[in-house]
Design a protein around this motif. Structure first.
Motif, PDB file in Angstrom:
ATOM      1  N   GLN A  48       7.377  -3.571   6.816  1.00  0.00           N
ATOM      2  CA  GLN A  48       6.555  -4.783   6.842  1.00  0.00           C
ATOM      3  C   GLN A  48       6.293  -5.263   8.268  1.00  0.00           C
ATOM      4  OE1 GLN A  48       9.069  -7.168   4.303  1.00  0.00           O
ATOM      5  NE2 GLN A  48       7.871  -6.712   2.462  1.00  0.00           N
ATOM      6  N   GLY A  49       7.113  -4.826   9.208  1.00  0.00           N
ATOM      7  CA  GLY A  49       6.941  -5.223  10.604  1.00  0.00           C
ATOM      8  C   GLY A  49       5.913  -4.399  11.356  1.00  0.00           C
ATOM      9  N   PHE A  50       5.442  -3.307  10.749  1.00  0.00           N
ATOM     10  CA  PHE A  50       4.431  -2.455  11.391  1.00  0.00           C
ATOM     11  C   PHE A  50       3.043  -2.812  10.866  1.00  0.00           C
ATOM     12  CE2 PHE A  50       8.050   0.208  12.384  1.00  0.00           C
ATOM     13  CZ  PHE A  50       7.702   0.792  13.595  1.00  0.00           C
ATOM     14  N   LYS A  51       2.077  -2.885  11.762  1.00  0.00           N
ATOM     15  CA  LYS A  51       0.704  -3.124  11.365  1.00  0.00           C
ATOM     16  C   LYS A  51      -0.057  -1.802  11.317  1.00  0.00           C
ATOM     17  CE  LYS A  51       0.391  -7.785  13.311  1.00  0.00           C
ATOM     18  NZ  LYS A  51      -0.321  -8.678  14.266  1.00  0.00           N
ATOM     19  N   GLY A  52      -0.987  -1.697  10.364  1.00  0.00           N
ATOM     20  CA  GLY A  52      -1.878  -0.546  10.313  1.00  0.00           C
ATOM     21  C   GLY A  52      -1.329   0.674   9.605  1.00  0.00           C
ATOM     22  N   ILE A  53      -0.165   0.555   8.972  1.00  0.00           N
ATOM     23  CA  ILE A  53       0.323   1.681   8.178  1.00  0.00           C
ATOM     24  C   ILE A  53       0.273   1.305   6.698  1.00  0.00           C
ATOM     25  CG2 ILE A  53       1.863   2.504  10.010  1.00  0.00           C
ATOM     26  CD1 ILE A  53       4.179   1.487   8.165  1.00  0.00           C
ATOM     27  N   LYS A  54       0.148   2.321   5.884  1.00  0.00           N
ATOM     28  CA  LYS A  54       0.134   2.110   4.440  1.00  0.00           C
ATOM     29  C   LYS A  54       1.516   2.442   3.889  1.00  0.00           C
ATOM     30  CE  LYS A  54      -4.703   3.660   4.255  1.00  0.00           C
ATOM     31  NZ  LYS A  54      -4.815   4.003   5.696  1.00  0.00           N
ATOM     32  N   TYR A  55       1.970   1.648   2.942  1.00  0.00           N
ATOM     33  CA  TYR A  55       3.230   1.991   2.294  1.00  0.00           C
ATOM     34  C   TYR A  55       3.200   1.560   0.832  1.00  0.00           C
ATOM     35  CZ  TYR A  55       4.590  -2.908   3.118  1.00  0.00           C
ATOM     36  OH  TYR A  55       4.633  -4.289   3.142  1.00  0.00           O
ATOM     37  N   ILE A  56       3.939   2.299   0.044  1.00  0.00           N
ATOM     38  CA  ILE A  56       4.116   2.012  -1.377  1.00  0.00           C
ATOM     39  C   ILE A  56       5.606   1.850  -1.607  1.00  0.00           C
ATOM     40  CG2 ILE A  56       3.917   2.912  -3.734  1.00  0.00           C
ATOM     41  CD1 ILE A  56       1.536   4.614  -2.732  1.00  0.00           C
ATOM     42  N   THR A  57       6.001   0.785  -2.280  1.00  0.00           N
ATOM     43  CA  THR A  57       7.404   0.606  -2.651  1.00  0.00           C
ATOM     44  C   THR A  57       7.546   0.856  -4.146  1.00  0.00           C
ATOM     45  OG1 THR A  57       7.900  -0.945  -0.867  1.00  0.00           O
ATOM     46  CG2 THR A  57       9.327  -1.012  -2.796  1.00  0.00           C
ATOM     47  N   LEU A  58       8.314   1.875  -4.490  1.00  0.00           N
ATOM     48  CA  LEU A  58       8.494   2.227  -5.896  1.00  0.00           C
ATOM     49  C   LEU A  58       9.460   1.244  -6.566  1.00  0.00           C
ATOM     50  CD1 LEU A  58       8.785   6.113  -5.536  1.00  0.00           C
ATOM     51  CD2 LEU A  58       6.766   4.756  -6.114  1.00  0.00           C
ATOM     52  N   PRO A  59       9.188   0.869  -7.820  1.00  0.00           N
ATOM     53  CA  PRO A  59      10.055  -0.108  -8.503  1.00  0.00           C
ATOM     54  C   PRO A  59      11.413   0.461  -8.917  1.00  0.00           C
ATOM     55  CG  PRO A  59       8.334   0.673  -9.986  1.00  0.00           C
ATOM     56  CD  PRO A  59       8.023   1.238  -8.630  1.00  0.00           C
ATOM     57  N   VAL A  60      11.485   1.786  -9.022  1.00  0.00           N
ATOM     58  CA  VAL A  60      12.753   2.471  -9.326  1.00  0.00           C
ATOM     59  C   VAL A  60      12.853   3.682  -8.413  1.00  0.00           C
ATOM     60  CG1 VAL A  60      12.877   1.746 -11.738  1.00  0.00           C
ATOM     61  CG2 VAL A  60      11.687   3.865 -11.155  1.00  0.00           C
ATOM     62  N   ASN A  61      14.063   4.162  -8.230  1.00  0.00           N
ATOM     63  CA  ASN A  61      14.283   5.330  -7.389  1.00  0.00           C
ATOM     64  C   ASN A  61      13.887   6.603  -8.141  1.00  0.00           C
ATOM     65  OD1 ASN A  61      16.490   7.608  -6.553  1.00  0.00           O
ATOM     66  ND2 ASN A  61      15.771   6.455  -4.796  1.00  0.00           N
ATOM     67  N   LEU A  62      12.865   7.284  -7.647  1.00  0.00           N
ATOM     68  CA  LEU A  62      12.374   8.510  -8.287  1.00  0.00           C
ATOM     69  C   LEU A  62      12.913   9.766  -7.627  1.00  0.00           C
ATOM     70  CD1 LEU A  62       8.589   7.670  -8.912  1.00  0.00           C
ATOM     71  CD2 LEU A  62      10.519   7.454 -10.490  1.00  0.00           C
ATOM     72  N   GLY A  63      13.591   9.625  -6.505  1.00  0.00           N
ATOM     73  CA  GLY A  63      14.056  10.795  -5.784  1.00  0.00           C
ATOM     74  C   GLY A  63      12.969  11.357  -4.891  1.00  0.00           C
ATOM     75  N   TYR A  64      13.365  12.315  -4.056  1.00  0.00           N
ATOM     76  CA  TYR A  64      12.446  12.895  -3.064  1.00  0.00           C
ATOM     77  C   TYR A  64      11.170  13.432  -3.705  1.00  0.00           C
ATOM     78  CZ  TYR A  64      10.775  16.235   0.467  1.00  0.00           C
ATOM     79  OH  TYR A  64      10.000  16.948   1.363  1.00  0.00           O
ATOM     80  N   ALA A  65      11.317  14.211  -4.774  1.00  0.00           N
ATOM     81  CA  ALA A  65      10.162  14.837  -5.408  1.00  0.00           C
ATOM     82  C   ALA A  65       9.217  13.800  -6.017  1.00  0.00           C
ATOM     83  CB  ALA A  65      10.618  15.823  -6.480  1.00  0.00           C
ATOM     84  N   GLY A  66       9.785  12.791  -6.673  1.00  0.00           N
ATOM     85  CA  GLY A  66       8.953  11.741  -7.266  1.00  0.00           C
ATOM     86  C   GLY A  66       8.195  10.957  -6.211  1.00  0.00           C
ATOM     87  N   ALA A  67       8.849  10.709  -5.082  1.00  0.00           N
ATOM     88  CA  ALA A  67       8.180  10.007  -3.985  1.00  0.00           C
ATOM     89  C   ALA A  67       7.044  10.851  -3.416  1.00  0.00           C
ATOM     90  CB  ALA A  67       9.190   9.664  -2.893  1.00  0.00           C
ATOM     91  N   LEU A  68       7.301  12.147  -3.273  1.00  0.00           N
ATOM     92  CA  LEU A  68       6.249  13.040  -2.783  1.00  0.00           C
ATOM     93  C   LEU A  68       5.052  13.066  -3.733  1.00  0.00           C
ATOM     94  CD1 LEU A  68       7.652  16.448  -1.411  1.00  0.00           C
ATOM     95  CD2 LEU A  68       6.198  14.786  -0.224  1.00  0.00           C
ATOM     96  N   GLN A  69       5.322  13.206  -5.027  1.00  0.00           N
ATOM     97  CA  GLN A  69       4.214  13.281  -5.978  1.00  0.00           C
ATOM     98  C   GLN A  69       3.422  11.975  -6.011  1.00  0.00           C
ATOM     99  OE1 GLN A  69       4.855  13.865 -10.272  1.00  0.00           O
ATOM    100  NE2 GLN A  69       3.372  15.528 -10.192  1.00  0.00           N
ATOM    101  N   THR A  70       4.102  10.858  -5.809  1.00  0.00           N
ATOM    102  CA  THR A  70       3.394   9.579  -5.688  1.00  0.00           C
ATOM    103  C   THR A  70       2.404   9.639  -4.525  1.00  0.00           C
ATOM    104  OG1 THR A  70       5.277   8.349  -6.575  1.00  0.00           O
ATOM    105  CG2 THR A  70       3.675   7.099  -5.285  1.00  0.00           C
ATOM    106  N   GLY A  71       2.845  10.221  -3.406  1.00  0.00           N
ATOM    107  CA  GLY A  71       1.958  10.383  -2.254  1.00  0.00           C
ATOM    108  C   GLY A  71       0.788  11.298  -2.554  1.00  0.00           C
ATOM    109  N   PHE A  72       1.031  12.373  -3.301  1.00  0.00           N
ATOM    110  CA  PHE A  72      -0.060  13.282  -3.661  1.00  0.00           C
ATOM    111  C   PHE A  72      -1.102  12.573  -4.521  1.00  0.00           C
ATOM    112  CE2 PHE A  72       3.373  16.813  -3.585  1.00  0.00           C
ATOM    113  CZ  PHE A  72       3.242  16.949  -2.207  1.00  0.00           C
ATOM    114  N   LYS A  73      -0.632  11.775  -5.466  1.00  0.00           N
ATOM    115  CA  LYS A  73      -1.561  11.036  -6.317  1.00  0.00           C
ATOM    116  C   LYS A  73      -2.397  10.064  -5.478  1.00  0.00           C
ATOM    117  CE  LYS A  73       1.354  11.308 -10.480  1.00  0.00           C
ATOM    118  NZ  LYS A  73       0.424  12.042 -11.340  1.00  0.00           N
TER     119      LYS A  73
END
Length: 241
Positions: A48-73
């Motif tokens: 939240q302290g960085f300007k100009g970057i995009k971020y998504i906060t997942l409501p539950v922990n999906l693990g590395y693979a789930g986080a990656l697939q979220t990025g692909f989507k």
């Protein structure tokens, strides 16, 4: 080409700020997407302290693979042409990603893997279990696909649009998208290339492959996934006769 750099992050408060700053200095042509995998530390506060970057906060922990697939989507929905997979723990180096990207463009590959082991350099020190797994998967890929991949567990990769679109649609995306996914893609005719890259060892935080139980679980699941792919390959060969 419109390029997205995807960084899965879980409890990386000691690393993520430096990672973002380095990317901005050395890889300014790519958009940054941090997928905060329900971190329990101050990772979100730092983002939240960085300007100009995009971020998504997942409501539950999906693990590395789930986080990656979220990025692909996200990449598919926002019409990106290229995805760069990049770790949030400080091991991947931004200026190495630029060289990897240029290599990807020149080779016209579907997947380019940043390999720690394509040269005789000993700068990167692998753990015993990770090194054993790397050697095992290299031999499996060579046996099944007749392709030499020196670093099948590297998460430092460049993906074409066709590849990350395919990944975004996979149901039950593998928990460990390493050799198993590479084998599947090679058998389906995708062009996979490797280029040597330097990587750092993690300084802060805990690796998802630390200890003894985590690597053991990793090896069992990977062996099972590869066995399923092997049986499917044999079935398709027999069916064509």
């Amino acid at each position: 080409m419109k390029t997205l750099l995807i960084i899965p992050a879980y409890n990386e408060k000691d690393n993520i700020g430096r990672v973002i700053s380095e990317i901005r200095n050395d890889l300014d042509f790519a958009d940054i997407l941090i997928v905060n995998d329900c971190s329990t530390d101050d990772t979100l506060k730092i983002l939240q302290g960085f300007k100009g970057i995009k971020y998504i906060t997942l409501p539950v922990n999906l693990g590395y693979a789930g986080a990656l697939q979220t990025g692909f989507k996200y990449a598919v929905n926002h019409n990106y042409d290229v995805v760069i997979q990049f770790d949030g723990d400080g091991q991947h180096i931004a200026n190495e990603a630029k060289e990897l990207y240029d290599f990807f463009i020149n080779k016209k590959a579907d997947i380019v893997i940043g390999s720690r082991f394509l040269s005789n350099s000993v700068e990167y020190k692998n753990s015993f279990f990770r090194g054993l797994g790397t050697l095992f998967f290299r031999k499996i890929i060579k046996g099944l696909c007749n392709v030499e991949v020196t670093d099948p567990t590297s998460g430092f990769q460049i993906l074409s649009k066709e590849v990350f679109e395919k990944y975004s649609k996979i149901n039950n995306y593998p928990e460990y998208p390493d050799a198993n996914l590479l084998i599947q893609m090679i058998l389906q005719g995708y062009k996979v290339e490797e280029k040597y890259v330097k990587m750092r060892n993690r300084e802060f935080g805990e690796s998802m492959h630390s200890g003894v139980l985590k690597p053991t679980k990793y090896m069992i699941k990977m062996f099972y996934a590869i066995a399923l792919i092997t049986m499917k390959k044999k079935y398709l060969i027999q069916k064509n006769y």
